[in-house]
Write a protein that holds these residues in place. Structure first.
Motif, short mmCIF file in Angstrom:
data_model
loop_
_atom_site.label_atom_id
_atom_site.label_comp_id
_atom_site.label_asym_id
_atom_site.label_seq_id
_atom_site.Cartn_x
_atom_site.Cartn_y
_atom_site.Cartn_z
N UNK A 1 0.88 -1.22 -0.02
CA UNK A 1 -0.15 -0.11 -0.01
C UNK A 1 0.76 1.20 0.09
N UNK A 2 0.40 2.49 -0.51
CA UNK A 2 1.08 3.49 -0.73
C UNK A 2 0.79 4.20 0.81
N UNK A 3 1.43 5.22 1.08
CA UNK A 3 1.41 5.97 2.19
C UNK A 3 -0.27 6.54 2.60
N UNK A 4 -0.97 6.50 1.55
CA UNK A 4 -2.39 6.78 1.97
C UNK A 4 -3.34 5.47 2.05
N UNK A 5 -2.65 4.42 2.14
CA UNK A 5 -3.34 2.89 2.30
C UNK A 5 -3.77 2.28 1.03
N UNK A 6 -3.72 2.91 -0.17
CA UNK A 6 -4.14 2.40 -1.46
C UNK A 6 -3.18 1.30 -1.84
N UNK A 7 -3.55 0.00 -2.25
CA UNK A 7 -2.83 -0.91 -2.32
C UNK A 7 -3.15 -1.27 -4.01
N UNK A 8 -3.86 -0.50 -4.71
CA UNK A 8 -4.19 -0.70 -6.19
C UNK A 8 -2.91 0.16 -6.86
N UNK B 1 -2.76 0.82 -10.00
CA UNK B 1 -3.47 1.91 -10.82
C UNK B 1 -4.10 3.20 -10.25
N UNK B 2 -4.08 3.30 -8.90
CA UNK B 2 -4.79 4.49 -8.13
C UNK B 2 -3.84 5.69 -8.42
N UNK B 3 -4.53 6.73 -8.84
CA UNK B 3 -3.65 7.94 -8.80
C UNK B 3 -3.14 8.17 -7.42
N UNK B 4 -1.84 8.54 -7.09
CA UNK B 4 -1.55 8.95 -5.71
C UNK B 4 -1.36 10.50 -5.69
N UNK B 5 -1.19 11.13 -6.66
CA UNK B 5 -0.79 12.75 -6.83
C UNK B 5 -1.60 13.27 -7.81
N UNK B 6 -2.15 14.48 -7.50
CA UNK B 6 -3.07 15.34 -8.41
C UNK B 6 -2.28 16.74 -8.54
N UNK B 7 -2.24 16.95 -9.71
CA UNK B 7 -1.76 18.44 -10.22
C UNK B 7 -2.76 19.31 -10.85
N UNK B 8 -2.90 20.93 -10.39
CA UNK B 8 -3.66 21.70 -11.13
C UNK B 8 -2.64 22.87 -11.30
N UNK B 9 -3.12 23.37 -12.31
CA UNK B 9 -2.06 24.41 -12.91
C UNK B 9 -3.03 25.48 -13.68
N UNK C 1 -2.12 17.75 -4.79
CA UNK C 1 -2.52 16.91 -3.57
C UNK C 1 -2.20 15.61 -3.60
N UNK C 2 -2.18 14.85 -2.46
CA UNK C 2 -2.10 13.49 -2.57
C UNK C 2 -0.55 13.36 -1.92
N UNK C 3 0.12 12.32 -2.46
CA UNK C 3 1.60 11.81 -2.34
C UNK C 3 2.64 12.22 -3.07
N UNK C 4 3.67 12.83 -2.80
CA UNK C 4 4.77 13.34 -3.70
C UNK C 4 6.03 12.50 -3.08
N UNK C 5 6.45 11.50 -3.99
CA UNK C 5 7.37 10.41 -3.60
C UNK C 5 8.19 10.04 -5.02
N UNK D 1 8.18 13.37 0.26
CA UNK D 1 9.39 12.82 0.38
C UNK D 1 10.32 13.78 -0.14
N UNK D 2 11.70 13.11 0.01
CA UNK D 2 12.82 14.07 -0.37
C UNK D 2 12.86 14.35 -1.89
#
Length: 142
Positions: free
Chosen positions: A8-15, A17-25, A37-41, A73-74
């Motif tokens: 699972x990712x840090x958010x708990x998703x184990x799929x 193909x689930x997006x873990x980060x969202x970007x808006x510009x 939004x979400x995880x930056x790794x 993350x770093x």
């Protein structure tokens, strides 16, 4: 969980193909607003780097809203440091808007927080009312 699948990712998703980060510009006059939004790794920070490098040439101010980041993350730190340096070299500025506690902690621990202009107010609105675009990591052969 079956063998060979990532955990699972840090958010708990184990799929995978689930997006873990969202970007808006959005570019509004002389300000570019980037919302993360979400995880930056390791798996996706390069996308943030590419986006920030792309917009650094368009406006003198890039405001990065990090209020909805759940893991940082770093490699996220590196993306922000590179963008700040690039903008400064071109006479621009990078501001961090409402960084989530996890972002503040990582930037503080790495000694880079003091080098950023931090604004505890929302980034300028994007003016479009569109939701964030999910970023899904596509692995070769998938």
């Amino acid at each position: 969980m079956s063998k060979g699948l990532p955990g699972p990712t840090a958010s708990g998703s184990s799929r995978p193909d689930d997006p873990i980060m969202w970007l808006r510009c959005a570019i509004l006059g002389d300000v570019t607003r980037v919302a993360v939004a979400g995880e930056v790794d390791l798996s996706n920070a390069h996308l943030l780097t590419e986006l920030l490098e792309s917009v650094a040439t368009r406006t003198p101010l890039v405001a990065v809203d990090l209020s909805e980041v759940t893991f940082f993350g770093a490699y996220g730190t590196d993306a922000l440091v590179r963008a700040r340096r690039l903008l400064a070299d071109r006479g621009g500025r990078l501001t961090l808007c409402r960084p989530a506690p996890v972002v503040r902690r990582v930037l503080d621990v790495t000694g880079t927080l003091a080098g950023f202009e931090v604004v505890d107010a929302p980034a300028p609105p994007n003016g479009h009312g569109r939701s964030a675009r999910p970023v899904t990591i596509v692995r070769a052969g998938s």
